[in-house]
Design an enzyme around this catalytic site. Sequence first.
Site, PDB file in Angstrom:
ATOM      1  CG  HIS A 151      74.153 -41.202  -1.723  1.00  0.00           C
ATOM      2  ND1 HIS A 151      73.289 -40.159  -1.939  1.00  0.00           N
ATOM      3  CD2 HIS A 151      74.711 -40.977  -0.519  1.00  0.00           C
ATOM      4  CE1 HIS A 151      73.329 -39.336  -0.898  1.00  0.00           C
ATOM      5  NE2 HIS A 151      74.188 -39.816  -0.020  1.00  0.00           N
ATOM      6  NE  ARG A 165      76.221 -32.470  -3.265  1.00  0.00           N
ATOM      7  CZ  ARG A 165      76.619 -33.059  -2.115  1.00  0.00           C
ATOM      8  NH1 ARG A 165      76.003 -34.126  -1.660  1.00  0.00           N
ATOM      9  NH2 ARG A 165      77.629 -32.566  -1.439  1.00  0.00           N
ATOM     10  NE  ARG A 169      81.550 -39.800  -2.427  1.00  0.00           N
ATOM     11  CZ  ARG A 169      80.801 -38.888  -1.840  1.00  0.00           C
ATOM     12  NH1 ARG A 169      79.640 -38.559  -2.367  1.00  0.00           N
ATOM     13  NH2 ARG A 169      81.179 -38.297  -0.716  1.00  0.00           N
ATOM     14  CD  GLU A 187      71.298 -42.173   0.363  1.00  0.00           C
ATOM     15  OE1 GLU A 187      72.256 -42.780   0.876  1.00  0.00           O
ATOM     16  OE2 GLU A 187      70.991 -41.015   0.683  1.00  0.00           O
TER      17      GLU A 187
HETATM   18  O1  TA6 Z   1      72.935 -40.474   2.669  1.00  0.00           O
HETATM   19  C1  TA6 Z   1      72.852 -39.282   3.351  1.00  0.00           C
HETATM   20  C2  TA6 Z   1      74.236 -38.745   3.609  1.00  0.00           C
HETATM   21  O2  TA6 Z   1      75.023 -39.691   4.248  1.00  0.00           O
HETATM   22  C3  TA6 Z   1      74.065 -37.443   4.396  1.00  0.00           C
HETATM   23  O3  TA6 Z   1      74.478 -37.556   5.706  1.00  0.00           O
HETATM   24  C4  TA6 Z   1      74.749 -36.396   3.551  1.00  0.00           C
HETATM   25  O4  TA6 Z   1      75.895 -35.925   4.038  1.00  0.00           O
HETATM   26  C5  TA6 Z   1      74.813 -37.058   2.194  1.00  0.00           C
HETATM   27  O5  TA6 Z   1      74.909 -38.423   2.382  1.00  0.00           O
HETATM   28  C6  TA6 Z   1      75.734 -36.516   1.150  1.00  0.00           C
HETATM   29  O6  TA6 Z   1      77.069 -36.836   1.358  1.00  0.00           O
HETATM   30  P1  TA6 Z   1      78.185 -36.210   0.434  1.00  0.00           P
HETATM   31  O7  TA6 Z   1      79.499 -36.725   0.949  1.00  0.00           O
HETATM   32  O8  TA6 Z   1      77.925 -36.695  -0.961  1.00  0.00           O
HETATM   33  O9  TA6 Z   1      78.049 -34.731   0.552  1.00  0.00           O
END
Ligand code: TA6
Length: 299
Positions: A169, A73, A99, A273
């Site tokens: 992201h 994260r 990832r 993003e």
């Molecule tokens: O980009 C936004 C998103 O797609 C959200 O819907 C949210 O779930 C986020 O990414 C994070 O995703 P992750 O799988 O890293 O928890």
Amino acid sequence: MEIGELNKKFGINKDIVFVTGKGSFPCAELSGKHGKAVVCLYGAHVLSYVPAGEKDVLWNTSKAVFESGKPIRGGIPVCWPWFGPHATDSQKPMHGFARLLMWEVIDTSLTELNERVIKLKLTDSQESRALWPYAFEAVFTVTLGKTLKVELSVTNTSDEVFSYTDALHTYFSVADVSQISILGLKGASYYDGTDKMALKVQDETFLKIEKEENRRYLNTAADCIIDDPLMKRHIKVTKENSNTTVVWNPWIETSKTIGDMNDDDYKTMVCVEAVNAFNEVVTVRPGESFAMSASISIG
Ligand code: TA6
């Protein structure tokens, strides 16, 4: 490859140094007059970008998990070969597998412009083919210079056409998300992920974050600026070959459902993003490549 070997083969003076990071993941530290960036080989994940004299532009959380098979994260997760949940199989990992795998260093260099460059590669394996049946070569290039540029280039090394979606992201660090404005998306239409994917148009020039937001903007290649008055800085995000922009902040309730975020972490982050997804699927013919990139700078 061991850290010693990485340093021997790819280390450059004090400019590019390999260290063992959290979770024992190998990381490359790129340093120079323009600042410092840290790139984790697991996931080709940029963890930190500190322009000279600045605070980190990328957001990280004390709750981040550094474990094989789990996403990290914060920083810049690379979402590929799909963005979000898999289209037909919810058992497959969210945001693809790029990832979740260790990438290999293939090159490091210093340029005439005093930039530090590292290239990481991921190719198909038994593990990737179980999730996505194609042969590919993905190269992730990080260039630390006046800006931090990250590029994901994918070559189709199989003998059939393939399609994918992708995202850089990026989690940006802000002093107080409720005080920032995001510029660049006026007039863009977006699917509202907090409202059953309703298609809406942004009328405002300045996007303020005052609740959970999960906006998937379509047909936009525009630069975005995050104006952070408390940090007294503007973060500029420019992109190439990306026609979707996603802005995400989970806000209070959704944050509580995310195991690797503290309850109040949402206050100091926003994701802006560079994406190709929704109506912007990438199709690559055998032998051909496609590259998308994002560049981040401070003003
Ligand atoms: O980009 C936004 C998103 O797609 C959200 O819907 C949210 O779930 C986020 O990414 C994070 O995703 P992750 O799988 O890293 O928890």
